[in-house]
Design an enzyme around this catalytic site. Structure first.
Site, mmCIF file in Angstrom:
data_model
loop_
_atom_site.group_PDB
_atom_site.id
_atom_site.type_symbol
_atom_site.label_atom_id
_atom_site.label_comp_id
_atom_site.label_asym_id
_atom_site.label_seq_id
_atom_site.Cartn_x
_atom_site.Cartn_y
_atom_site.Cartn_z
ATOM 1 N N LYS A 54 0.437 4.421 -2.535
ATOM 2 C CA LYS A 54 1.110 5.487 -2.589
ATOM 3 C C LYS A 54 2.223 6.668 -2.756
ATOM 4 C CE LYS A 54 -3.233 6.295 -0.436
ATOM 5 N NZ LYS A 54 -4.763 6.636 -1.181
ATOM 6 N N TYR A 92 0.661 -1.154 0.193
ATOM 7 C CA TYR A 92 0.393 -0.218 0.846
ATOM 8 C C TYR A 92 0.942 1.768 0.203
ATOM 9 C CZ TYR A 92 -3.269 3.580 1.911
ATOM 10 O OH TYR A 92 -4.272 3.801 1.955
#
Lengths: 444, 247
Positions: B155, B151
């Site tokens: 990002k 993740y």
């Protein structure tokens, strides 16, 4: 499992808590759950919103559905908070027709308790303003009801303490206001008779309420400050001071009680001092009306976050009864006598006039209502048991949204339309799958 | 053309998207919500319309269908003044380690989709010579950590894309804002234990986004300022030390 209580923090019971995110999920829970009750923002004081096994939080049902500015008609999900309704619509010139003493209640909770405000003598309860509801019944069916359609279900749900199902959606009408201010007048009443007479005489005021100095005794028993108020118009503001904004900014959350106060903080001396100061300050104001913002007028305690912690970790009890007008003078006098002589401090004692109620379990009846709160102590039950007896003998009743302890005998004596409610409930829920700690305690 | 300004929220069912849309609506903006679940977005749209009295429309958009982005943009009733992308999903780090498809989904829904859809709007905004693009990225992208690096990497990619876009379009009247909310109390974090001082409410994030847009300044916005210091310190830890920390 979670130990859950009402706002009074007593009693606590173990329950499973479910938090559906959509009305469809909330209805699906009703389809299968047993021993279940819906809970809004947890502001009922006692055990009304604690499920026997399962408690369904409606806080995820927080969407408004539609609003028509031409009529003021709002449809919103049952978990929407009154505070959000005011925040959205007061700046647009609308105010709820009935508000209780806190804005941190859900719409579903307001209907389930058929809450009353300082205008009950003129406007009725919140339930009187509901035009339609969507209810998820035991078994999971979602049914619309109104005063005309499925009227038995509608009436039983108003004041029905969540026992007919989960209120998914409600429609009611907001009223137009020109400002967010009130013109408040303060009247000093030297004793209880004076206070009751002053409230009765102010029946034409939109709002009226008396704050009683509970520790005054003898001749001064029941001495009070009576507040009456009207919504201020734009002209009222101009006359007072041309610079006042018609809609004051929404309050920021202020001071919160960050910990449990030591058990002894609320004692006769500290409450007596508080009451004396409050009475003197208010009495000095008696005379011409003054402008007060909507938030301090309607919701004075909301500015102190978590104020239920000032009573310490054992929690507190709120006792609210209503006594028919004919017996009110004598019965309220006896109750206040018992409270003030017991050395039992009541932080808050509020007296209001009520009109007739709507549903078979609605609290209001024509008469006068007295609200007291006090910390849980070893001997509090003896005192409140005495108060209950006076209420029963005077033909009065006790508010279920505040109750954690009344006996079945007191309850059944106070609600003569109980059988009508039980009939509706038996038809909807023959297996008794909806069950709160309150409904089990009172055999509802 | 009317004078009413407009906001498109990509990720119209997220708690942050809802809060931001409501904040813009209170200021009188017309709102467009895009979501892969239009029914759920409709519920938010009705809520915003009731509360704020503005027009709110819903459009279907799935960020994994990158070929649909041009048609989606052409299909809108107008080219919005501001496009806010809050879409994304946290996924499960452990599952992503052993299941490539899951890792791909996290990377695509947090980096590829958000970056490329904003890229489409960037071209239109550049042609118009005006517009604001706001991407909600994450402090998780500031430095990869063992507990959520798939993740975090997605990002980080999104943050780098926004940074490059900002650099390229600054002279052409197009603003690009990167928002790093830190912890937020949302459905995505429900059940997690979060430190109160570092945790924002969705309304706070919505307010910060709106304020950054209105003020016409601010490139990288940390919703709670303390996060800038926290991530500054974390960034300074030398790698030989960092790799031994359990983060």
């Amino acid at each position: 499992m979670t130990a859950l209580s009402g706002w009074g923090r007593w009693p606590r019971h173990e329950t499973e808590v479910l938090s559906p995110e959509t009305p469809a999920r909330a209805a699906a829970i009703q389809a299968t759950a047993d021993g279940v009750i819906a809970r809004g923002n947890g502001r009922a004081y006692g055990d009304a919103a604690v499920g026997e096994r399962i408690t369904v939080s409606t806080r995820g049902l927080d969407r408004m559905r539609s609003f028509d500015p031409a009529t003021g008609r709002l449809t919103a999900e049952g978990g929407v908070l009154l505070a959000d309704v005011i925040a959205a619509f007061l700046p647009r010139g609308f105010f709820p027709p009935v508000v209780p003493g806190t804005k941190f209640v859900s719409l579903g909770g307001m209907i389930a308790s058929d809450v009353h405000g300082k205008n009950h003598h003129r406007a009725g309860g919140f339930g009187d303003h509901v035009e339609e509801m969507l209810i998820a019944l035991p078994g999971g069916d979602v049914v619309a009801c109104s005063p005309e359609r499925n009227a038995d279900l509608f009436d039983a749900t108003v004041g029905g303490m969540g026992l007919t199902g989960t209120i998914l959606e409600a429609t009611f009408r907001l009223m137009p206001v020109q400002t967010g201010w009130l013109r408040r007048r303060t009247i000093v009443a030297d004793d209880l008779d004076d206070a009751i007479d002053a409230l009765a005489a102010s029946a034409r005021s939109t709002y009226s309420v008396a704050w009683i100095d509970c520790l005054a005794r003898g001749e001064a028993l029941g001495r009070s400050l009576i507040y009456t108020a009207e919504h201020a118009t734009e002209d009222d503001l101009d006359e007072a001071d041309g610079t006042i904004a018609p809609f004051p900014d929404l309050p920021k959350r202020g001071f919160a009680v960050p910990f449990d106060a030591p058990g002894g903080m609320i004692n006769r001396a500290s409450v007596g001092a508080f009451n004396a100061v409050y009475y003197r300050r208010g009495a000095a104001r008696a005379g011409p009306p003054e402008l007060v913002g909507w938030d301090p007028f309607f919701f004075p305690l909301d500015s102190i976050g978590d104020w239920n912690r000032i009573y310490g970790s054992r929690g507190f009890l709120q006792h609210q009864c209503v006594i028919p007008a004919a017996t009110a003078h004598a019965a309220l006098g006896t109750i206040l006598e018992r409270i003030s002589s017991g050395g039992r401090p009541s932080f808050l004692a509020v007296l209001k006039q009520l009109g007739p109620g709507r549903g078979p379990l609605s609290f209001p009846m024509e008469g006068f209502t007295l609200a007291l709160d006090m910390p849980v102590t070893d001997d509090v039950e003896g005192l409140l048991g005495d108060v209950d007896r006076v209420v029963r003998e005077a033909g009065g009743r006790i508010y279920l949204a505040k109750d954690a302890r009344q006996s079945r005998e007191t309850f059944e004596a106070g609600y003569p339309r109980l059988d009508a409610f039980r009939d509706v409930r038996r038809a909807l829920d023959p297996d008794g799958r909806i069950a709160s700690r309150l409904s089990r305690r009172l055999g509802l | 053309m009317t004078d009413q300004k407009s906001l498109l929220v990509i990720g119209g069912t997220s708690d942050i998207g809802r809060a931001a849309a409501l904040r813009y609506a209170r200021a009188g903006r017309r709102i467009l919500l895009a979501s892969r679940d239009p029914d759920a977005a409709r519920r938010n749209a009705d809520d915003i319309a009731a509360r704020a009295g503005v027009q709110v429309d819903v459009f279907r958009l799935d960020l994994l269908e990158i070929d649909s982005f041009e048609a989606f943009t052409d299909g809108l009733p107008l080219l919005p003044d501001t496009v806010l992308c809050v879409a994304g999903e946290l996924g499960e780090q452990q599952r992503a380690q052993s299941e490539t498809a899951h890792a791909v989904r996290i990377i695509r829904s947090n980096f590829e989709g958000p970056a490329l859809v904003l890229g489409v709007f960037a071209e239109r905004f550049a042609a118009r010579g005006a517009g604001t693009l706001i991407g909600v990225s994450s402090v998780a992208g500031d430095r990869g950590r063992g507990s959520n690096y798939v993740y975090g990497a997605a990002k980080a990619g999104f943050s780098a894309f926004l940074s490059g876009l900002r650099n390229r379009l600054a002279a052409q009247g197009v603003r690009v804002v990167t928002v790093k909310p830190g912890f937020v109390r949302t459905r995505m974090t429900a059940g997690m234990k979060l430190p109160p001082l570092l945790t924002a409410e969705p309304e706070e994030v919505g307010e910060a986004i709106f304020a950054a847009d209105e003020a016409r300044k601010g490139d990288v916005v940390y919703v709670r300022r303390v996060w800038r210091s926290v991530m500054g310190v974390i960034g300074l830890i030398p790698e030989p030390v960092f790799k031994r920390l359990r983060l």
